[in-house]
Every structure is written in structure tokens, then in C-alpha cells.
Design a protein around this motif. Structure first.
Motif, PDB file in Angstrom:
ATOM      1  N   PHE A  12      -7.382  19.547 -49.088  1.00  0.00           N
ATOM      2  CA  PHE A  12      -8.159  20.795 -49.045  1.00  0.00           C
ATOM      3  C   PHE A  12      -9.634  20.515 -49.379  1.00  0.00           C
ATOM      4  O   PHE A  12     -10.536  21.068 -48.764  1.00  0.00           O
ATOM      5  N   SER A  70      -2.059  13.539 -61.658  1.00  0.00           N
ATOM      6  CA  SER A  70      -1.615  12.175 -61.358  1.00  0.00           C
ATOM      7  C   SER A  70      -2.817  11.258 -61.140  1.00  0.00           C
ATOM      8  O   SER A  70      -3.683  11.531 -60.302  1.00  0.00           O
ATOM      9  N   ALA A  90      -3.017  10.004 -57.629  1.00  0.00           N
ATOM     10  CA  ALA A  90      -3.518  11.009 -56.687  1.00  0.00           C
ATOM     11  C   ALA A  90      -5.043  11.063 -56.739  1.00  0.00           C
ATOM     12  O   ALA A  90      -5.711  11.063 -55.701  1.00  0.00           O
ATOM     13  N   ASP A 133      -4.445  18.221 -66.366  1.00  0.00           N
ATOM     14  CA  ASP A 133      -3.452  19.261 -66.124  1.00  0.00           C
ATOM     15  C   ASP A 133      -4.208  20.507 -65.652  1.00  0.00           C
ATOM     16  O   ASP A 133      -5.178  20.920 -66.287  1.00  0.00           O
ATOM     17  N   PRO A 183       3.071  22.058 -57.318  1.00  0.00           N
ATOM     18  CA  PRO A 183       4.401  21.609 -56.869  1.00  0.00           C
ATOM     19  C   PRO A 183       5.382  22.773 -56.968  1.00  0.00           C
ATOM     20  O   PRO A 183       5.066  23.826 -57.506  1.00  0.00           O
TER      21      PRO A 183
HETATM   22  N1  SAH Z   1      -2.939  20.075 -52.183  1.00  0.00           N
HETATM   23  C1  SAH Z   1      -2.342  18.789 -51.909  1.00  0.00           C
HETATM   24  C2  SAH Z   1      -0.868  18.717 -52.205  1.00  0.00           C
HETATM   25  C3  SAH Z   1      -0.474  19.118 -53.604  1.00  0.00           C
HETATM   26  S1  SAH Z   1       1.093  18.571 -54.082  1.00  0.00           S
HETATM   27  C4  SAH Z   1      -2.623  18.383 -50.477  1.00  0.00           C
HETATM   28  O1  SAH Z   1      -3.208  19.168 -49.721  1.00  0.00           O
HETATM   29  O2  SAH Z   1      -2.279  17.274 -50.106  1.00  0.00           O
HETATM   30  C5  SAH Z   1       1.112  18.980 -55.761  1.00  0.00           C
HETATM   31  C6  SAH Z   1       0.246  18.106 -56.654  1.00  0.00           C
HETATM   32  O3  SAH Z   1       0.263  18.664 -57.953  1.00  0.00           O
HETATM   33  C7  SAH Z   1       0.711  16.677 -56.810  1.00  0.00           C
HETATM   34  O4  SAH Z   1      -0.321  15.812 -56.409  1.00  0.00           O
HETATM   35  C8  SAH Z   1       0.987  16.515 -58.328  1.00  0.00           C
HETATM   36  O5  SAH Z   1       0.533  15.256 -58.834  1.00  0.00           O
HETATM   37  C9  SAH Z   1       0.152  17.608 -58.903  1.00  0.00           C
HETATM   38  N2  SAH Z   1       0.580  18.209 -60.178  1.00  0.00           N
HETATM   39  C10 SAH Z   1       1.817  18.522 -60.599  1.00  0.00           C
HETATM   40  N3  SAH Z   1       1.773  19.162 -61.789  1.00  0.00           N
HETATM   41  C11 SAH Z   1       0.464  19.259 -62.122  1.00  0.00           C
HETATM   42  C12 SAH Z   1      -0.252  19.825 -63.245  1.00  0.00           C
HETATM   43  N4  SAH Z   1       0.389  20.456 -64.234  1.00  0.00           N
HETATM   44  N5  SAH Z   1      -1.590  19.747 -63.243  1.00  0.00           N
HETATM   45  C13 SAH Z   1      -2.243  19.119 -62.247  1.00  0.00           C
HETATM   46  N6  SAH Z   1      -1.639  18.570 -61.175  1.00  0.00           N
HETATM   47  C14 SAH Z   1      -0.301  18.640 -61.116  1.00  0.00           C
END
Ligand code: SAH
Length: 412
Positions: free
Chosen positions: A251, A270, A273, A295, A318
Motif C-alpha cells: 500500500f 515483523s 517485513a 506494534d 492479520p
Molecule cells: N498490507 C500488507 C499485508 C499485511 S499482512 C500488504 O499489502 O502486503 C499483516 C501484517 O501485519 C504482517 O506483515 C504482520 O507481520 C503484521 N502484524 C501482525 N500483528 C501486528 C501488530 N500487532 N503490529 C504490527 N504489525 C503486525
């Protein structure tokens, strides 16, 4: 024994025909005549004959009438997955080839065949292939197996994919929870052909991404958000954009490249990520995007208390609801998250809010937003309600295939 039911006939089974008969309880046949592919253990009266896990079985009404043919798995709550409703149709190599060909043909019709791009070639139930997901990343395939029947037939399925797609290599990915629930013991990693020497570089919406096929999340990239990334970007001109749960920056990079945002901040918990997102920004010479590891709930609190404001916030968390029992808890989490996002949005700001929990409906999301609007005193206008990209179709005979909700909103 009910009228019309013939006692078990021991017959020579030809390959792809039933080894045994699964008999439904009375009045349980309707969803399966409607072609829902999941027969839960609770709908089954008994099994006639001997069915080993992974065997082809016939599904019969309590009166002994043929309904459909599928694959048996005593280890799964989905005791039988149905694949054909034609009594004469064997579930064999020809059948798999036909199903795979049909799925691949649809993606060609959608205009997704760019050899430098990525697409979902097969989406499980939505393509009549319950338990099989196939994503293509340029010349590599990533196969996610979510049913024992597909796992047991992997060599056969892979051989057909090789013939139809001619990839350089095929990777296997399994989700741990799903593998346990199905009794799948596959090992993740390269299954056929050669591995790429590093990440595979794919183009999507004219932006290039490195995808880690062996270690990345899911099958490596969230292909379902392709069109939503592009659609959301069109609202971002000159705005400060916050991309929450940014993963590899999809995005955020669309916001910068297509949306002409003023600046972009991407956050993910992550470390991998965030590293991917930074590398992808560099790959596309995007200098206005920054990425931080945190977070998202805590980060939103911190941004709000620092009185930081954004012109747009994207929330793509997620899956919060893993099952029906956790829907209420999930909705409370969506509420908290969206409420925090509204707190950092300037008047007239754009909120792009997503849910990929299949158990949470579109209406649930709208009521959640109603709650946020009431609490904050800020009306919310939904400008677009969107779903997954068309290579992730929604199968109306299995509404569980609708999972992604993307609402593009304006917060007054
Ligand atoms: N928007 C992304 C996909 C997101 S998938 C795209 O377009 O490709 C969800 C993401 O949330 C994952 O990368 C995971 O690492 C992250 N995630 C999970 N729990 C989280 C939290 N509490 N805070 C921040 N990131 C988190």
C-alpha cells in the motif's frame, strides 16, 4: 434400512472411483446438492466399506442416492471434500488436469499472464479444487496445500502444473495450524525444479517487489490486495499516509508512486517485513516512504499522544477471528484499531480499513465503523466497498471463499 437403500456392494474400484460410500444423516443432503464442497463429520451417519484417508468416496443420501464424489479424511473436521457431482466422473489425473486448466484459463481471460508479474492461478474451493492454492511469481510457483487429499496427490498435481505452466521451480508452503488439522506432513521448501538464487522480483501495478518464496509470509506476497492498493492510492494526492501492517510495503509504495502522497510511514511488527519494505522502496527509487518496526496498536497510541495527524491511514491487520467463537473478540479488536486510526486522521481524512477474517462479515465491519463514528462523534462515509482481486474469486457455492473486505472511507 431406509427404502431404496441397497446394501454395500463390494465392487472393483477403477482409479478415481469410490473405494467406499459415505452415507449422510436424514435431511442433511441439501447443502451438497447445492454444491457446497465440505461434508462435516456431524452430517455423516456412517461409512459403508473401507475408506482410508485420501481415498475417493461417494456421498449418498440416507436413501442411498448418489449426491457427489469426493476425498475422505478421518483426521479432518471436513470429513469429505467434494470435487464432482457427476456420477460418471472419476477423480483422476484427467479430472485434475481439466480443473487446473480451467482455473489457469480464467486468469488468462483476466489479463493477468504478465511473465514478469504474479497472480493466483488456483484458489481452492473457488476453482473447484478444495485444498489447493497455487500462486505464480514470474517463473516460480508457490503451492499451498490445505487438504490431505491434495497432499497425497502432490506428485500428480505438480506434474500437471509443470506441463501446463512450465515453471522453473515449485515451492511448497503449508500453514502449521491447517497441516495439523488435516494430518498433512509435507515439508516446506523447493519441491520441484530449481530455486531462484535470491528473492524473485515481480511487477505489480508497475511497481517492483522482491519476494522471498522460501521464507516470506503466506506464499510470499499478498496478491489479493493488488487492486485495492491501486484504488486506495488514488485518494492520497499530497496527503501524509500511514500504512499500518505494511508487510513488504504494497500500500505504501502504491501511495508514493501512483498516489503522489506527500510522505508515507509504514509500520509492521515483523523485522523481516520492515526490511523487505525498505528494500522495495529502494528498488523503486521511492524516497518519501519510511518504514518502522513496531506494534501497530502501540504505535497508534504513541502517534495520537504526540498529536501527529495524517491525511490517510491504511489498516490491513492479520486475521483477528480464527473461528466463529472468536468473532466478538475480533470485532472489539477491529473497533479499537479503527478508533485509534480515526484519532490520528485529520478532518476529511481517508481511512482504508481491511479485514481478512472470513468469519467477520461486511455488515459486521460496517457496524464496527458505526460504533467508531458514534464514539468519536465523527461521521464516516464509505466511498468504496471492495473485495479481493478477481484472481481470488468468490465461489457462491462456498461463501467461506469470501474473506477480504476493504472499505475506503472518508472520516469527516
Ligand atoms: N498490507 C500488507 C499485508 C499485511 S499482512 C500488504 O499489502 O502486503 C499483516 C501484517 O501485519 C504482517 O506483515 C504482520 O507481520 C503484521 N502484524 C501482525 N500483528 C501486528 C501488530 N500487532 N503490529 C504490527 N504489525 C503486525
Amino acid at each position: 434400512m431406509p427404502d431404496g437403500f441397497s446394501p454395500t456392494v463390494i465392487r472393483e474400484t477403477a482409479p478415481g472411483f469410490a473405494a467406499a460410500q459415505v452415507v449422510l444423516k436424514p435431511r442433511k443432503a441439501r447443502p451438497f446438492y447445492g454444491r457446497h464442497p465440505w461434508v462435516l463429520d456431524s452430517a455423516i451417519a456412517r461409512v459403508e466399506g473401507v475408506a482410508a484417508d485420501g481415498d475417493v468416496v461417494d456421498l449418498l443420501t440416507d436413501a442411498g442416492k448418489f449426491v457427489a464424489r469426493g476425498i475422505f479424511n478421518s483426521q479432518s473436521r471436513i470429513r469429505v471434500r467434494l470435487y464432482t457431482w457427476e456420477n460418471a466422473q472419476a477423480i483422476d489425473g484427467n479430472f485434475w488436469k481439466h480443473q487446473l486448466q480451467t482455473a489457469i484459463e480464467l486468469r488468462k481471460q483476466l489479463g493477468l499472464g504478465d511473465p514478469t508479474g504474479a497472480e493466483r492461478l488456483v484458489f481452492s474451493e473457488a476453482d473447484g479444487l478444495s485444498g489447493l492454492i497455487v500462486d505464480r511469481y514470474t517463473q516460480w510457483l508457490s503451492v499451498q496445500v490445505t487438504a490431505l487429499g491434495a497432499a497425497n496427490r502432490l506428485d500428480e498435481l505438480v506434474a500437471i502444473l509443470v506441463e501446463l505452466v512450465q515453471p522453473r521451480g515449485i515451492f511448497i508452503r503449508t500453514e502449521k495450524g491447517v497441516a495439523t488439522a488435516e494430518g498433512i506432513t509435507l515439508r516446506d521448501g523447493l519441491y520441484w525444479g530449481e530455486a531462484p538464487t535470491g528473492p524473485v522480483f515481480v511487477f505489480e501495478n508497475g511497481i517492483q517487489y522482491g519476494v522471498d518464496l522460501a521464507e516470506g509470509q503466506k506464499t510470499g506476497f499478498y496478491l489479493d490486495q493488488r487492486d485495492n492498493r491501486r484504488a486506495a492510492a488514488s485518494y492520497f494526492r499530497d496527503r501524509k499516509v500511514l500504512d499500518m501492517f505494511c508487510y513488504s510495503g504494497g500500500f505504501a509504495l502504491n501511495a508514493a508512486v501512483h498516489g503522489h502522497a506527500r510522505e508515507v510511514l509504514g509500520i509492521d511488527s515483523s523485522q523481516k517485513a520492515v526490511a523487505l519494505a525498505r528494500a522495495n522502496a529502494e528498488l523503486n527509487a521511492v524516497s518519501i516512504a519510511r518504514f518502522e518496526e513496531a506494534d501497530c496498536f502501540k504505535a497508534l497510541h504513541a502517534l495520537a499522544s504526540d498529536r501527529r495527524r495524517f491525511g490517510a491511514v491504511i489498516l490491513d491487520p492479520p486475521k483477528f477471528a480464527r473461528n466463529r467463537q472468536s468473532v466478538d473478540e475480533a470485532l472489539r479488536a477491529y473497533h479499537r484499531l479503527n478508533r485509534l486510526a480515526v484519532d490520528v486522521l485529520e478532518p476529511g481524512g481517508i481511512l482504508v480499513t481491511n479485514s481478512c477474517s472470513g468469519h467477520v462479515t461486511r455488515d459486521d465491519m460496517l457496524y464496527m465503523l458505526l460504533g467508531v463514528a458514534e464514539q468519536t462523534g465523527r461521521p464516516i462515509q464509505v466511498l468504496e466497498t471492495r473485495g479481493a482481486a478477481p484472481d481470488h474469486p468468490l465461489g457462491v457455492t462456498c461463501l467461506e471463499t469470501e474473506y477480504l473486505k476493504c472499505l475506503i472511507c472518508r472520516v469527516v
